[in-house]
Design an enzyme around this catalytic site. Structure first.
Site, short mmCIF file in Angstrom:
data_model
loop_
_atom_site.label_atom_id
_atom_site.label_comp_id
_atom_site.label_asym_id
_atom_site.label_seq_id
_atom_site.Cartn_x
_atom_site.Cartn_y
_atom_site.Cartn_z
N GLU A 25 -9.52 -7.67 -34.95
CA GLU A 25 -8.10 -7.56 -35.31
C GLU A 25 -7.71 -8.55 -36.40
O GLU A 25 -6.53 -8.73 -36.68
CB GLU A 25 -7.19 -7.67 -34.08
CG GLU A 25 -7.46 -8.86 -33.19
CD GLU A 25 -6.58 -8.89 -31.95
OE1 GLU A 25 -5.59 -8.16 -31.87
OE2 GLU A 25 -6.89 -9.69 -31.06
N ASN B 98 -2.98 -3.15 -34.53
CA ASN B 98 -1.64 -3.73 -34.68
C ASN B 98 -1.73 -5.05 -35.45
O ASN B 98 -1.02 -5.28 -36.42
CB ASN B 98 -1.00 -4.00 -33.32
CG ASN B 98 -1.04 -2.79 -32.42
OD1 ASN B 98 -1.12 -1.67 -32.90
ND2 ASN B 98 -1.00 -3.00 -31.11
N ASP B 99 -2.64 -5.91 -34.97
CA ASP B 99 -2.80 -7.18 -35.67
C ASP B 99 -3.60 -7.02 -36.95
O ASP B 99 -3.33 -7.71 -37.93
CB ASP B 99 -3.45 -8.22 -34.73
CG ASP B 99 -2.42 -8.84 -33.81
OD1 ASP B 99 -1.32 -9.15 -34.29
OD2 ASP B 99 -2.69 -8.98 -32.60
N ARG C 50 -8.91 -7.64 -21.25
CA ARG C 50 -8.87 -8.59 -22.36
C ARG C 50 -8.43 -9.94 -21.82
O ARG C 50 -7.47 -10.03 -21.05
CB ARG C 50 -7.87 -8.09 -23.41
CG ARG C 50 -7.69 -9.09 -24.52
CD ARG C 50 -6.83 -8.57 -25.61
NE ARG C 50 -5.42 -8.59 -25.25
CZ ARG C 50 -4.46 -8.14 -26.03
NH1 ARG C 50 -4.76 -7.59 -27.19
NH2 ARG C 50 -3.21 -8.19 -25.65
N HIS D 143 0.82 -1.21 0.00
CA HIS D 143 0.00 0.00 0.00
C HIS D 143 0.84 1.25 0.00
O HIS D 143 0.44 2.28 -0.54
CB HIS D 143 -0.99 -0.02 1.15
CG HIS D 143 -2.13 -0.92 0.85
ND1 HIS D 143 -3.16 -0.53 0.05
CD2 HIS D 143 -2.34 -2.22 1.13
CE1 HIS D 143 -3.98 -1.55 -0.11
NE2 HIS D 143 -3.49 -2.59 0.53
N ARG E 144 -4.12 -5.58 -20.86
CA ARG E 144 -3.56 -6.81 -21.45
C ARG E 144 -3.27 -7.78 -20.31
O ARG E 144 -2.23 -7.71 -19.67
CB ARG E 144 -2.26 -6.49 -22.20
CG ARG E 144 -2.47 -5.70 -23.50
CD ARG E 144 -1.15 -5.45 -24.20
NE ARG E 144 -1.29 -5.07 -25.59
CZ ARG E 144 -1.27 -3.81 -26.03
NH1 ARG E 144 -1.14 -2.81 -25.19
NH2 ARG E 144 -1.40 -3.56 -27.32
N CYS F 245 -8.15 0.17 -30.02
CA CYS F 245 -7.18 0.06 -28.94
C CYS F 245 -5.77 -0.27 -29.46
O CYS F 245 -4.84 -0.38 -28.66
CB CYS F 245 -7.61 -0.95 -27.89
SG CYS F 245 -7.73 -2.61 -28.55
C1 PEP Z 1 -3.72 -5.04 -31.49
O1 PEP Z 1 -3.48 -6.09 -32.07
O2 PEP Z 1 -3.90 -3.95 -32.07
C2 PEP Z 1 -3.82 -5.02 -30.01
C3 PEP Z 1 -4.22 -3.95 -29.36
O3 PEP Z 1 -3.41 -6.13 -29.33
P1 PEP Z 1 -1.87 -6.55 -29.10
O4 PEP Z 1 -1.02 -5.40 -29.54
O5 PEP Z 1 -1.75 -6.85 -27.66
O6 PEP Z 1 -1.77 -7.74 -29.97
MG MG Z 2 -3.63 -8.04 -31.04
#
Ligand code: PEP
Ligand code: MG
Length: 538
Positions: free
Chosen positions: A428, A451-452, A329, A188, A293, A499
């Site tokens: 994604e 991203n994916d 997630r 804490h 995450r 995201c």
């Molecule tokens: C993504 O794929 O955009 C995402 C947010 O997940 P990560 O980057 O953890 O694969």
């Molecule tokens: Mg991803």
């Protein structure tokens, strides 16, 4: 110049004079008493006074660090009422005919030892709380309640360890940073340090003879630098000036809405990887957590994290964010994120392989454990659950069946869960984007993982540095999918966020607003710059 490496609790920099906080050595002597019941009355009076003091501390902490962080002092009050703890003290007084302060101190020591021997990191960290309450009562009984005087000039506080009550009692306006030998990032005191936004390091062998020397605390590198040379100091002065500038921006934008000139509003949420990131999320005024995450819990562990371990983490995130939404997630392990105990076979194409929801749907005991922890945490705040790497309707339906069964199981066991837990999916994969009209009928929200989505749309491995120049998240194929997914979400009456890293791309903020995106989830550090852009748009 001397450098010492520790573990950082809060990323910030401070420079100043070191002050060694030597705890008043409250040596408790064992005395033989004649009247055990009179001694117990003395103990009860001291305990009552301690509870009153903790109430004062609670009220001080509510003002300084908010209600959620102040709750530790309520917990301390409850600990003092704990039956086992009290019985152990009565038993010592009655059977050994010893004075109350001795009974309290030795019960405190043995309970603290019990906690520190536990495997669970959270329980281990409670050992210092037991010591703290016991020292308070023993101090009241023996009349030692001296407060540390740190002088007029702001200082970097050095201590072997700091109890939450000591942290809160210190005059914040005279504190630049904390450096301690003991403590955990889960304690804490660490949470309070983060909330007070003070750089703090743990795990440094602090020495009393350092008292009075000048030092830099570098919370980014986890370093304490004694007597930094002029050159290094100049560098740190620059960084502290930047830090100050950011704080000024924060002051101007904090509490303001993410609204354009024409009145269009958007939610700005934060991406986090662990509880450590929460301070920065609060500091940067996030409207919620858009992507927690959860895989860090699995990657840091040597074995599958238990339901209880996970529950504590999710609950703490939910409580810290109070009524703000926290989208967690589910496990996205596999590909570049490997935990050896999963014993995943090597694959030719791991990014296209056995990962994320595919593992959860085939190893359902792992998935169910996580869902139980998540749903239990939903009773403590506004928790939402999000599923990664979706490609088909069938997967979503299977997930929904499992989720329903887990909720029913918890209800049958009489375990409380939130009344309305939003469940959404990440978009994604191009497959998910293309059938987003169908998927939207099944879930509460979409969050686009750019991203994916970029990797799979362009057939470019996001981990391969040789392909950096080809990895183009601005590609028309990606942008069209984002637009389409947002439209399909709205047609079905659900919301749609982003995201992936693209959410923080300032050149696209306007485009996303035009697409009707409802939420952008970005790193805490990007939040205010995006708020600024939104507020400047028409
Ligand atoms: C993504 O794929 O955009 C995402 C947010 O997940 P990560 O980057 O953890 O694969
Ligand atoms: Mg991803």
């Amino acid at each position: 110049m001397e450098r010492y490496q520790g573990k950082s609790i809060y990323n910030s920099i401070a420079f100043g004079r070191l002050h060694y906080f030597a705890k008043a050595e409250n040596v408790v002597k064992r005395r033989r008493i004649e009247d055990a019941e009179a001694e117990i009355v003395r103990y009860e009076a001291a305990k009552g006074k301690a509870i009153e003091e903790l109430q004062v501390l609670y009220e001080k902490a509510v003002k300084e660090v908010g209600e959620v962080n102040a709750q530790i002092f309520e917990v301390h009050q409850m600990m003092l009422e704990d039956e086992d703890y009290n019985n152990a003290i009565y038993h010592l007084v009655r059977t050994q005919m010893v004075n109350a302060e001795y009974a309290v101190a030795s019960t405190g020591d043995s309970f603290a030892q019990l906690f520190s021997d536990m495997e669970d990191e959270y329980m281990k960290a409670r050992s210092i709380d037991i010591k703290d309450i016991s020292e308070r009562v023993a101090g009241i009984l023996s009349g030692h309640t001296a407060k540390e005087n740190i002088g007029e000039e702001p200082v970097i506080l050095l201590a072997q360890d700091l109890a939450p009550s000591e942290t809160v009692q210190l005059d914040k306006s005279r504190l630049l940073a904390f450096v301690t030998r003991q403590g955990s990032s889960n304690s804490h005191t660490a949470i309070l340090a983060r909330t007070m936004q003070l750089p703090a390091l743990i795990g440094i062998e602090v020495r009393p003879e350092w008292h009075g020397r000048m030092a830099v605390v570098d919370g980014f590198r986890g370093e304490l630098i004694l007597d930094p040379g002029e050159e290094l100091l100049a560098e740190y002065r620059c960084r502290m000036a930047e830090q100050k500038e950011k704080r000024e921006l924060l002051k101007q934008l904090k509490g303001k809405e993410n609204v354009t000139g024409s009145g269009r509003k958007i939610n700005l949420y934060a991406n986090i990887g662990s509880l450590q990131d929460l301070a920065s999320v609060l500091e940067n005024d996030a409207g919620g957590i858009g992507l927690f995450r959860s895989e860090f819990l699995y990657l840091e562990a040597d074995d599958y994290p238990t339901e209880e371990e996970q529950f504590r983490v999710y609950m703490q995130a939910a409580r810290t964010m109070a009524d703000k939404q926290v989208i967690i997630r589910t496990l996205d392990i596999g590909a570049d994120k490997q935990a050896p105990y999963f014993e995943l076979e090597p694959e030719d194409n791991p990014a296209l392989g056995y990962r994320a929801i595919r593992i959860c749907l085939t190893r359902q005991e792992v998935f169910k454990t996580q869902l139980r922890a998540l749903f239990r945490a939903s009773a403590y705040g506004n928790v939402a659950v999000m599923y990664p790497m979706i490609t088909s309707l069938e997967e979503v339906r299977r997930i929904k069946d499992i989720s329903k069964a887990v909720k029913e199981e918890l209800r049958r066991e009489g375990i409380p869960i939130g009344d309305r837990i939003e469940e959404g999916i990440m978009i994604e994969t191009p497959a998910a984007a293309l059938i987003s009209d169908l998927l939207a009928q099944e879930v509460d929200f979409f969050s686009i993982g750019t991203n994916d989505l970029t990797q799979y749309t362009l057939a470019i491995d996001r981990m391969n540095p040789l392909l950096d120049e080809f990895y183009q998240p601005h590609h028309e194929a990606v942008l069209r999918q984002i637009k389409m997914v947002a439209e399909n979400a709205h047609k079905a009456g659900i919301w749609c966020g982003i995201c992936g890293e693209l959410a923080a791309d300032r050149t696209l903020t306007k485009t996303f607003l035009e697409y009707g995106i409802d939420e952008l989830s970005v790193s805490a550090g990007d939040m205010l710059a995006i708020r600024k852009i939104i507020r400047e748009l028409d």
